[in-house]
Design an enzyme around this catalytic site. Sequence first.
Site, short mmCIF file in Angstrom:
data_model
loop_
_atom_site.label_atom_id
_atom_site.label_comp_id
_atom_site.label_asym_id
_atom_site.label_seq_id
_atom_site.Cartn_x
_atom_site.Cartn_y
_atom_site.Cartn_z
N TRP A 126 0.82 -1.21 0.00
CA TRP A 126 0.00 0.00 0.00
C TRP A 126 0.85 1.26 0.00
CZ3 TRP A 126 -4.22 -1.28 -1.97
CH2 TRP A 126 -4.76 -2.55 -1.72
N ASP A 140 -1.60 6.89 6.42
CA ASP A 140 -2.67 6.02 5.93
C ASP A 140 -2.96 5.02 7.04
OD1 ASP A 140 -4.30 4.13 4.78
OD2 ASP A 140 -2.98 3.69 3.08
N LYS A 152 -12.51 -1.56 6.91
CA LYS A 152 -11.78 -2.51 7.74
C LYS A 152 -12.14 -2.35 9.22
CE LYS A 152 -8.03 -2.52 4.38
NZ LYS A 152 -8.24 -3.84 3.81
#
Length: 363
Positions: free
Chosen positions: A103, A174, A198
Amino acid sequence: MPKRPYNFYAGPAVLPHEVLEQAQAEITDFKGIGLSLMEISHRSPEYEEIHNETQHLFKELLQLPEGYHVLFLPGGASLQFSMIPMNLLVPGKVANYILTGVWADKAIEEARKVGDVYVSYSGKTNNFTEMPSLKDIQVHAQTDAYLHITSNETVNGTQFHNFPAIRNVPVIADMSSDILSRPLDASKFAFIYAGAQKNLGPAGVTIVILREELIQHHTAPLPAMLDYRTYIKHNSLYNTPPVYSIYMVNLVLKWIKRSGGLSVLEKRNEEKARLIYDTLDQSGGFYRGFAQPASRSLMNITFKVWNDELEKLFFQEANTQGFVGLEGHRSLGHIRASVYNAMPYEACQALADFMKDFQRRYR
């Protein structure tokens, strides 16, 4: 009611069962108005209350100081990979990125399309099995726009347990996969963002928390929907927001508050993860984890069975016993147990028991 499967999907992921029940009860008639929340205007007082309350709950749970905005955006964290440099990486400045996995790599790739990027640390040499310490991070000597980190890497199962801080360099994080899973000093971050699917709710809304001063000097014209100033000016209501996703986030935040807040959740998350990590560590090599112990994630536990054929059998038997979502990310494969806030302790205990029994029968 049939027994629900043990849901270890990495995202969209498990939601608190009581939140699902409340949403079910309100889906056709929201608080007695005779209509679903999905049918009414985002300018209505009923939705406006949810919208503003959700912002307040984030500020309360994170203990945000004055000067921060809580915004609701579309596009997932992936859109933020582009929006952040478009808004903050001005000519003459350099953005620092810490490369810790898939990511972070995607964020770097998008930022390079916009401006100058410097990789302050790369975990490629250790196959992204550990997070860096502060001494490992080297920021660019030029004027720095920001330092970007990924707090939890879901693919390899690594997590920052201590956050880097560089003097006079705004830190952007993030936190898509571990936001609100533990207490943190939010004032150390200039910008936090997270896709909801999530730890916060269903897919469809992205949370952006930014410090006002970060964009005060930004004057470049941008398309309205790609400009943070648009969302601040219009309280994230410039266009129709993802109303139902924000409503679900609202319910999850209230569940977190009822559960005792972030300190209580952190303790629960540590206990849940320990059940599975202890099983790995005590297996004598039958199970092998990917992350170095000091960098292990409390959200995503990645491992493999020592033998590939046995691993196939592991998945088959796990499926018959009601475990779903254990397949690792397509880039790594093997096994991943995602144990987010809403994952019950009992599910982690059941997985640990299954792993021990499987090892006993096939060692």
